[in-house]
Design a protein around this motif. Structure first.
Motif, short mmCIF file in Angstrom:
data_model
loop_
_atom_site.label_atom_id
_atom_site.label_comp_id
_atom_site.label_asym_id
_atom_site.label_seq_id
_atom_site.Cartn_x
_atom_site.Cartn_y
_atom_site.Cartn_z
N PRO A 100 0.80 -1.23 0.00
CA PRO A 100 0.00 0.00 0.00
C PRO A 100 0.83 1.28 0.00
O PRO A 100 0.36 2.32 -0.43
CB PRO A 100 -0.82 -0.11 1.30
N GLY A 101 2.07 1.17 0.47
CA GLY A 101 2.92 2.37 0.54
C GLY A 101 3.62 2.72 -0.76
O GLY A 101 4.49 3.60 -0.76
N HIS A 119 3.27 7.21 -5.51
CA HIS A 119 2.47 7.48 -6.71
C HIS A 119 3.36 7.66 -7.94
O HIS A 119 2.97 7.25 -9.04
CB HIS A 119 1.63 8.74 -6.50
N TRP A 131 -6.10 1.27 -4.30
CA TRP A 131 -5.84 0.93 -2.91
C TRP A 131 -7.10 0.33 -2.32
O TRP A 131 -8.20 0.85 -2.50
CB TRP A 131 -5.42 2.17 -2.12
N SER A 158 -9.08 -1.37 1.11
CA SER A 158 -9.15 -1.59 2.55
C SER A 158 -10.30 -2.52 2.87
O SER A 158 -11.29 -2.58 2.13
CB SER A 158 -9.32 -0.26 3.30
N VAL A 167 -6.11 -0.84 5.54
CA VAL A 167 -5.63 -0.92 4.17
C VAL A 167 -4.86 -2.23 3.99
O VAL A 167 -3.91 -2.52 4.72
CB VAL A 167 -4.71 0.28 3.83
N ALA A 225 -2.32 -2.50 -2.44
CA ALA A 225 -2.55 -1.70 -3.65
C ALA A 225 -2.44 -2.66 -4.82
O ALA A 225 -1.67 -3.63 -4.79
CB ALA A 225 -1.52 -0.59 -3.79
N ARG A 256 -6.39 6.65 -10.35
CA ARG A 256 -6.33 6.35 -8.92
C ARG A 256 -7.72 5.97 -8.42
O ARG A 256 -8.71 6.61 -8.76
CB ARG A 256 -5.82 7.56 -8.13
N ALA A 273 -9.80 4.25 -4.79
CA ALA A 273 -9.84 3.69 -3.44
C ALA A 273 -11.08 2.82 -3.35
O ALA A 273 -12.18 3.27 -3.65
CB ALA A 273 -9.88 4.80 -2.39
N GLY A 320 -8.26 4.77 5.24
CA GLY A 320 -6.85 4.72 4.86
C GLY A 320 -6.63 4.54 3.37
O GLY A 320 -5.67 5.08 2.80
N ALA A 321 -7.50 3.78 2.70
CA ALA A 321 -7.35 3.60 1.25
C ALA A 321 -7.56 4.91 0.51
O ALA A 321 -6.89 5.19 -0.48
CB ALA A 321 -8.33 2.54 0.75
N ARG A 348 -4.35 6.95 1.03
CA ARG A 348 -3.26 6.42 0.19
C ARG A 348 -3.46 6.79 -1.27
O ARG A 348 -2.50 7.07 -1.99
CB ARG A 348 -3.20 4.90 0.32
#
Length: 407
Positions: free
Chosen positions: A207-208, A211, A222, A224, A229, A232, A244, A246, A283-284, A287
């Protein structure tokens, strides 16, 4: 556990030992010492006894990820830890199946968690892995659940993949010394991942992931589950629909938000004064860089340009954020804060913080509260200043963004 021991577990004698080990585990409430002693009375071979009891313990642990399927599946400790949770894998599989590829190959299939999801989504599946034990387990798991699929020991980086409609990969991000942060140290390395992304593929990453590492035309999603989370996923241009996304999986189902839902994407971030309500994005969402999309969805703005808290004068339920009613602003400095909390009879305190140098556990001990009331305190910055907010959560709903809170 070696391949021979595992394959023995699949025999009639091995299955009887597994059943006995299960009864011992249940009878002794999961106590490893008493359970092991009971199993050794049945099986004299220490390797077979240990393998059976280990499987029973892993099955019990695996229920959190695989639900009822876990009691029929086989695991290794590290492979179970690395495996994708069922609902996350099912979402990915359903999305891939919607693209209607003729087949999918899983490079580094482990114990087959993703193969199971792909097969259940109706895809023709194949998996490869370098570890013969994991390959044997993946094959056994498909068979145990009555699912079709082919699995073999192979190095996925050396295969001709042209015969498959899509490719899935989950590069190993741990080595002998722990987590590997250099993407070229992944197995397979980032250079191979980018070559996969030039064709119809989806790659699970941490997930980290920055980008700016995501190639142009590739979608980063991403995901969760239950507020945490999990991963990704990079969707190649053949499968991508946005840049992008989530995706939030909760008790009420699944919801996605993308940059197309964000009127502020690429524009100045909307900062505003504290309103009656505070929203903590999932959190997603954070991220994925979609906090301003949540702000737009609740007719609000950010408390601070660099902090992922949203405020609004309107109450909403959203799958993408936890909502709080702001009750009052308390002193930020510790001594007057302690006095204010004691004055209100607060003894049980949940402390949430963002953008400030506060360690909630340490602060809670220093406050030394003993009242009968329970409260939630948010420590953050408003317009650059440290601020303490006494708030009341009103839950995280499963309704569509923008659906008003019913009062």
């Amino acid at each position: 556990m070696d391949s021979d021991t595992f394959r023995w577990l699949l025999t009639d004698d091995g299955q009887r030992l597994l059943e006995s080990a299960t009864h011992a585990y249940v009878d002794h409430a999961g106590d490893p010492i008493r359970s092991a002693a009971a199993v050794r009375k049945i099986e004299s071979d220490p390797d077979r006894a240990a393998a059976a009891l280990t499987q029973v313990g892993l099955r019990a642990k695996g229920v959190a990820k695989f639900g009822d399927d876990a009691v029929r599946m086989y695991f290794t400790p590290d492979a179970l830890e690395q495996a994708t949770r069922t609902r996350v894998a099912a979402h990915r599989a359903a999305r891939l199946a919607a693209a209607d590829p003729a087949s999918v190959i899983d490079l580094g299939c482990g114990i087959g968690g993703d193969l199971i999801a792909f097969a259940r989504a109706g895809l023709t599946v194949a998996g490869v892995d370098l570890d013969p034990v994991r390959v044997a387990i993946a094959e056994a798991n498909l068979a145990a659940l009555g699912l079709p699929g082919a699995v073999q020991v192979a190095d996925g980086t050396t295969l001709d993949l042209s015969g498959f409609g899509a490719v899935f990969a989950d590069p190993a991000r741990r080595g002998a010394r722990g987590r590997v942060f250099d993407v070229e140290g992944w197995t397979p390395p980032w250079s191979f991942v980018t070559s996969l992304l030039a064709r119809a593929s989806v790659v699970k990453v941490a997930p980290g992931i920055p980008h700016d590492l995501v190639p142009a035309s590739v979608e980063a999603e991403w995901v969760s589950e239950a507020g945490e989370v999990k991963e990704a996923a990079l969707w190649s241009s053949y499968l991508a629909t946005v840049r992008r996304r989530a995706t939030v999986i909760g008790t009420g189902g699944l919801a996605s938000i993308t940059e197309e839902d964000d009127p502020y994407d690429g524009r100045e971030r909307p900062v505003r004064a504290l309103g009656e309500f505070l929203y903590e994005p999932d959190g997603a969402v954070i991220r994925a860089g979609l906090v301003t999309a949540v702000a737009a969805g609740v007719d609000g703005g950010l408390l601070d340009e660099h902090i992922a808290y949203v405020t609004s004068d309107a109450s909403f339920r959203s799958p993408f954020a936890r909502g709080y009613r702001v009750l009052e602003t308390l002193p930020y400095r510790e001594k007057p804060l302690k006095a204010a909390l004691r004055e209100r009879g607060i003894g049980r305190l949940t402390i949430k913080k963002r953008g400030v140098d506060v360690v909630p556990e340490q602060l809670r001990r220093r406050l030394d509260l003993h009242g009968e009331q329970e409260a939630t305190l948010v420590m953050t910055r408003v317009a650059g200043e440290g601020t303490a907010l006494l708030v009341q959560p009103f839950g995280q709903g499963t309704e569509s963004p923008g659906m008003p809170l019913i009062r």
